[in-house]
Scaffold this active site. Structure first.
Site, PDB file in Angstrom:
ATOM      1  N   GLU A 216       0.837  -1.214   0.000  1.00 55.99           N
ATOM      2  CA  GLU A 216       0.000   0.000   0.000  1.00 55.99           C
ATOM      3  C   GLU A 216       0.868   1.259   0.000  1.00 55.99           C
ATOM      4  OE1 GLU A 216      -2.997  -0.119  -0.621  1.00 55.99           O
ATOM      5  OE2 GLU A 216      -3.866  -1.955   0.175  1.00 55.99           O
ATOM      6  N   ARG A 220       0.699   3.724  -3.291  1.00 55.01           N
ATOM      7  CA  ARG A 220       0.021   5.011  -3.071  1.00 55.01           C
ATOM      8  C   ARG A 220       1.024   6.140  -2.802  1.00 55.01           C
ATOM      9  NH1 ARG A 220      -5.805   3.592  -0.352  1.00 55.01           N
ATOM     10  NH2 ARG A 220      -5.618   1.348  -0.494  1.00 55.01           N
ATOM     11  N   ASP A 366      -5.014  -9.846  -8.257  1.00 58.31           N
ATOM     12  CA  ASP A 366      -5.183  -8.920  -9.384  1.00 58.31           C
ATOM     13  C   ASP A 366      -3.917  -8.327 -10.015  1.00 58.31           C
ATOM     14  OD1 ASP A 366      -4.800  -7.460  -7.039  1.00 58.31           O
ATOM     15  OD2 ASP A 366      -6.635  -6.285  -7.189  1.00 58.31           O
ATOM     16  N   GLU A 535     -11.665   0.528 -10.676  1.00 53.53           N
ATOM     17  CA  GLU A 535     -11.256  -0.410 -11.732  1.00 53.53           C
ATOM     18  C   GLU A 535     -12.086  -0.304 -13.015  1.00 53.53           C
ATOM     19  OE1 GLU A 535     -11.601  -1.259  -8.511  1.00 53.53           O
ATOM     20  OE2 GLU A 535      -9.482  -1.475  -8.017  1.00 53.53           O
ATOM     21  N   THR A 622      -0.497   0.691 -10.341  1.00 52.54           N
ATOM     22  CA  THR A 622      -1.813   0.127 -10.011  1.00 52.54           C
ATOM     23  C   THR A 622      -2.661   1.096  -9.193  1.00 52.54           C
ATOM     24  OG1 THR A 622      -2.918  -1.896  -9.306  1.00 52.54           O
ATOM     25  CG2 THR A 622      -1.149  -1.059  -7.884  1.00 52.54           C
TER      26      THR A 622
HETATM   27  C1  DMJ Z   1      -6.100   0.453  -5.228  1.00 49.59           C
HETATM   28  O1  DMJ Z   1      -5.367   0.672  -4.093  1.00 49.59           O
HETATM   29  C2  DMJ Z   1      -5.279  -0.213  -6.298  1.00 49.59           C
HETATM   30  O2  DMJ Z   1      -5.922  -0.047  -7.508  1.00 49.59           O
HETATM   31  C3  DMJ Z   1      -5.043  -1.651  -6.028  1.00 49.59           C
HETATM   32  O3  DMJ Z   1      -4.358  -2.279  -7.060  1.00 49.59           O
HETATM   33  C4  DMJ Z   1      -6.351  -2.354  -5.835  1.00 49.59           C
HETATM   34  N1  DMJ Z   1      -7.197  -1.712  -4.911  1.00 49.59           N
HETATM   35  C5  DMJ Z   1      -7.325  -0.298  -4.873  1.00 49.59           C
HETATM   36  C6  DMJ Z   1      -8.499   0.275  -5.613  1.00 49.59           C
HETATM   37  O4  DMJ Z   1      -9.619  -0.446  -5.640  1.00 49.59           O
END
Ligand code: DMJ
Length: 640
Positions: A216, A220, A366, A535, A622
Site C-alpha cells: 500500500e 500510493r 489482481d 477499476e 496500479t
Molecule cells: C487500489 O489501491 C489499487 O488499484 C489496487 O491495485 C487495488 N485496490 C485499490 C483500488 O480499488
C-alpha cells in the site's frame, strides 16, 4: 429597423423553420395585441353575456387613437432616414411610446456554449466532453475540500463525521495520492496545498511513524511522489510527453525525490530482511525493521506489485539497488510452478513458495497480472531481451484465464471471470470482485501496447491472440458496467456472482429490475457495499483510448453521475456506501484515497480531448500514478 442592415450574428442554417431553432417560438408579441387579446379573452370568459359587439368596436377605436397619439414623437431621426441607428447621441428619450413600441423580431438568443456547440466552424468550441471533464475536476476539488477542511494530514477523510482516520500508517496518504491528479487537472490550489504539506511534514512523518504495509505504501505514497516528481519536470527525459500544459502548477521535484528515496530506503528492508526473494509484508518505518504478516504469508499481488515504482526510482536516482531488489521478486516468480500461468493468491516469504491453491484475479491476485505486463512495457529497452520473460508469463496467464476462468451467464451471455478457490481440480466459483474490472484495461493495453486499435491494425501489429484479448476486454468491460447498471443506485457492488448453467448459487439481484441482466447478476447481502473503487472507469479510459469507441465515455459519464448523486457529501468529500441496491443508500463515512488518486483521475482522462498522458509513453501504476515509459538513451535523444 434596429439591426436590419447589419450582418446577422448567426448562420441562417440555424434559424430555418421548424426544429430546435424555429423562430416562431421566439417572436415578441405586440403589447397592444396582447391587451386586446386579453380583454377579449377575459370578456368571453367571464362576461360574455354583457359584452356587445358595439362595445368591443368602441374600445378598438379608443385604443387606436391612443396608439397614434403615443407614437407621434416616438421615432428618432436616425431611424427615419435609415442611418446612424446605433448613434448613442440620438437615442430616443424614454417616454410612453417606448413602452408601447413593438419590439423587433430577433433571432433566438443562444447562450455562448450553445452557439459554440452548433457552429462547427469555430475551432475553439468546447465540446460536451470538455464540460463533463470540468465537472470531474469540480468533483475532485469538492473531494479535496472535505479532506482539507476536516482531515488534513490524516490518511483518509470520514466525510460524515468530519474527522480523519489513519488507516494506512499515518503518512497523509490522501494528500500524496491526490497530488498528481491535481497537477494533471490543473487544480493549482490543490497542488499548492498538497505539495506544501508534503514538503513540510512528510519526511518527519516517515521518520516517526510505525507500521506500514509495503504494498500500500509503495503504490500510493511512493508511486504518488514519483509520479508528481516526473510531472513536475524532475526527469527531463520524459516529462515533455505528458501533454499537461506548462502553465499548470507543479510541485518541487527535488524535494519529492528526496522524500521518495528516504521512504524507499526504509521500505527496502522488507526485501532485504526476507530469507527469500519474496518481501515481508510490513515495515516499521521509524525502526527500519520489517516483519511478515501474523499468518506469515504475503499476498501474491502485494509482493509482485512494487517494480514499476522501485525501478523508476533507480532510474532517476541513479542507484540500482531499488530496481535490483524489486525485480528479484519477478525473476523468482518465473521459477514457480503455475496453473496455466495462473498463481495462488498467497505466497510464503520464508519458503518462497505459494501457499494454498486459491486462484482468482480479484483481491490478492489482481495486480500480479497487471504488473507482468506493465513492467515489461515500462522498460522498453529490455522488452525483447532480459524482460521478455515477463510478457511470456503475461501471455500464458491470459491464455489460462480464457481457458479456466472465463464463462458466460445465462440467460444473456455476459462474459465474466470466475474463481478456482480450490485450484484447477476444484469447483469453479462464478464470483467476480469489482477489483477484476482492471482486467479489460490491461488486456487492451497488452493487445496494442498503448497505441490505438486502428493504428495497430493498419500497421499489421495485432496477432490472433491480441485480437482475441481485445475482444475479451470489450466483453468484460460490458459486464463491469452492467454490475453498475443492474443496481438501484447505478453503482457496482464490491462483489457479484453470476448465474450460470447448473449454478447452485442463487440470490437477490441489484434492485434495478428493468435492466436486461437483472437475472444474470446476483448480489449477496454482504457484498453490496461500494468503496468508490476505480477499476471499471480505469478500463473504460484505456478502452476508449485504444478502440476510440464513444460508448466507453457514455458509460463512464453514467457512472460519474451516479457517484455524484449518491456518494457526494454536501459539506465536502464523497462517501463509500453500505448498500448499492437500496434507495437511498446508507453511507459509510469513509472516503478512500484512491477516489482522488484513481477514480476521478481516470474519469477526467476518459473525457479528455487531447490524449494527455498517451498510453504508449506512460504506464499507470496500479494506483493510477503515471510513470514514463523508460526509453533507451538513444531512442530518447531521437525524439527531442
Ligand atoms: C487500489 O489501491 C489499487 O488499484 C489496487 O491495485 C487495488 N485496490 C485499490 C483500488 O480499488
Amino acid at each position: 429597423m434596429s439591426g436590419g442592415s447589419g450582418p446577422l450574428p448567426y448562420s441562417m442554417r440555424d434559424v430555418g423553420t421548424g426544429g430546435a431553432y424555429n423562430n416562431a417560438k421566439f417572436r415578441h408579441r405586440s403589447r397592444l395585441k396582447m391587451v386586446i387579446q386579453s380583454l377579449a379573452t377575459n370578456s368571453s370568459k367571464y362576461r360574455c353575456g354583457k359584452f356587445t359587439v358595439g362595445k368591443f368596436l368602441s374600445l378598438l377605436m379608443v385604443s387606436g387613437l391612443l396608439y397614434l397619439f403615443l407614437h407621434k414623437d416616438g421615432v428618432v431621426p436616425g431611424e427615419v432616414h435609415g442611418k446612424d441607428v446605433h448613434n448613442n447621441n440620438v437615442r430616443r428619450a424614454p417616454n410612453f411610446s417606448t413602452f408601447w413600441r413593438k419590439p423587433p423580431r430577433l433571432p433566438p438568443r443562444l447562450p455562448p456554449n450553445e452557439i459554440y456547440k452548433n457552429n462547427y466552424l469555430l475551432q475553439q468550441s468546447p465540446s460536451e466532453w470538455t464540460s463533463r471533464q470540468k465537472k470531474v475536476k469540480e468533483a475532485f476539488e469538492h473531494a479535496w475540500s472535505g479532506y482539507r477542511d476536516y482531515a488534513m494530514g490524516y490518511d483518509e477523510l470520514m466525510p460524515l463525521s468530519h474527522r480523519g482516520t489513519d488507516g494506512l500508517g499515518g503518512l497523509g496518504a490522501t494528500i500524496v495520492d491526490a497530488l498528481d491528479t491535481a497537477i494533471i487537472m490543473g487544480s493549482d490550489d490543490v497542488v499548492s496545498e498538497a505539495s506544501k504539506w508534503i514538503e513540510e511534514n512528510l519526511m518527519k512523518r516517515i521518520s516517526e511513524k510505525g507500521q506500514v504495509n509495503l504494498f500500500e505504501t509503495t503504490i500510493r505514497v511512493l508511486g504518488g511522489l514519483l509520479s508528481a516528481y516526473h510531472l513536475s519536470g524532475g526527469d527531463h527525459a520524459g516529462s515533455g510527453d505528458s501533454g499537461i500544459p506548462a502553465s499548470y502548477k507543479k510541485a518541487n521535484p527535488e524535494r519529492l525525490l528526496e522524500v521518495s528515496k528516504d521512504l524507499a530506503d526504509r521500505l527496502l528492508l522488507a526485501f532485504t530482511s526476507s530469507p527469500t526473494a519474496i518481501p515481508l509484508s510490513d515495515v516499521i518505518l521509524r525502526d527500519r525493521t520489517s516483519h511478515a504478516a501474523p499468518d506469515g504469508l504475503s499476498s501474491t499481488s502485494e509482493a509482485t506489485t512494487l517494480q514499476l515504482e522501485f525501478s523508476y526510482l533507480s532510474s532517476v536516482s541513479g542507484d540500482p539497488k531499488y530496481d535490483r531488489e524489486a525485480m528479484k521478486v519477478l525473476q523468482h516468480m518465473k521459477t514457480l510452478p503455475k496453473v496455466e500461468g495462473l498463481v495462488p493468491i498467497y505466497i510464503n516469504p520464508s519458503s518462497g513458495q505459494f501457499s494454498g491453491e486459491n486462484i482468482r484475479l480479484g483481491s490478492r491476485g489482481d495486480s500480479y497480472y497487471e504488473y507482468l505486463l506493465k513492467v515489461w512495457i515500462q522498460q522498453e529497452e529490455y522488452r525483447n531481451s532480459s524482460l521478455k520473460y515477463l510478457f511470456e508469463m503475461y501471455t500464458e496467464a491470459m491464455k489460462g484465464v480464457k481457458h479456466l476462468l472465463v464463462r458466460k451467464t445465462v440467460p444473456n451471455e455476459l462474459v465474466f471471470v470466475g474463481e478456482l478457490p480450490f485450484g484447477r481440480n476444484g469447483d469453479f466459483s462464478p464470483k467476480m470482485d469489482h477489483l477484476v474490472c482492471f482486467l479489460p484495461g490491461t488486456l487492451a493495453l497488452g493487445a496494442t501496447k498503448g497505441i490505438t486499435k486502428k493504428k495497430a491494425l493498419e500497421s499489421n501489429l495485432l496477432t490472433d491472440d491480441d485480437i482475441e484479448n481485445l475482444q475479451l476486454a470489450e466483453d468484460l468491460a460490458k459486464t463491469c458496467v452492467e454490475m453498475y447498471f443492474v443496481t438501484s443506485t447505478g453503482l457496482a457492488p464490491e462483489i457479484a456472482y453470476f448465474h450460470i448453467e447448473g449454478n447452485p448459487e442463487g440470490g437477490p439481484g441489484g434492485g434495478n429490475n428493468s435492466n436486461k441482466y437483472a437475472n444474470d447478476i446476483i448480489i449477496k447481502p454482504l457484498d453490496r457495499h461500494n468503496l468508490l473503487r476505480p477499476e471499471t472507469v480505469e478500463s473504460l479510459f484505456v478502452l476508449h483510448r485504444i478502440t476510440e469507441d464513444p460508448k466507453y465515455r457514455e458509460w463512464g459519464w453514467q457512472i460519474f453521475q451516479a457517484f455524484e448523486k449518491y456518494t457526494k457529501v454536501d459539506s465536502g468529500g464523497y462517501s463509500s456506501l453500505d448498500d448499492v441496491t437500496s434507495l437511498p443508500p446508507h453511507r459509510r463515512d469513509k472516503m478512500e484515497t484512491f477516489f482522488l488518486g484513481e477514480t476521478l483521475k481516470y474519469l477526467y482522462l476518459l473525457f479528455d480531448e487531447s490524449n494527455t498522458l498517451p498510453l504508449d509513453k506512460y504506464v499507470f501504476n496500479t494506483e493510477a500514478h503515471p510513470l514514463p515509459v523508460m526509453r533507451s538513451v538513444e531512442q530518447a535523444s531521437h525524439s527531442v
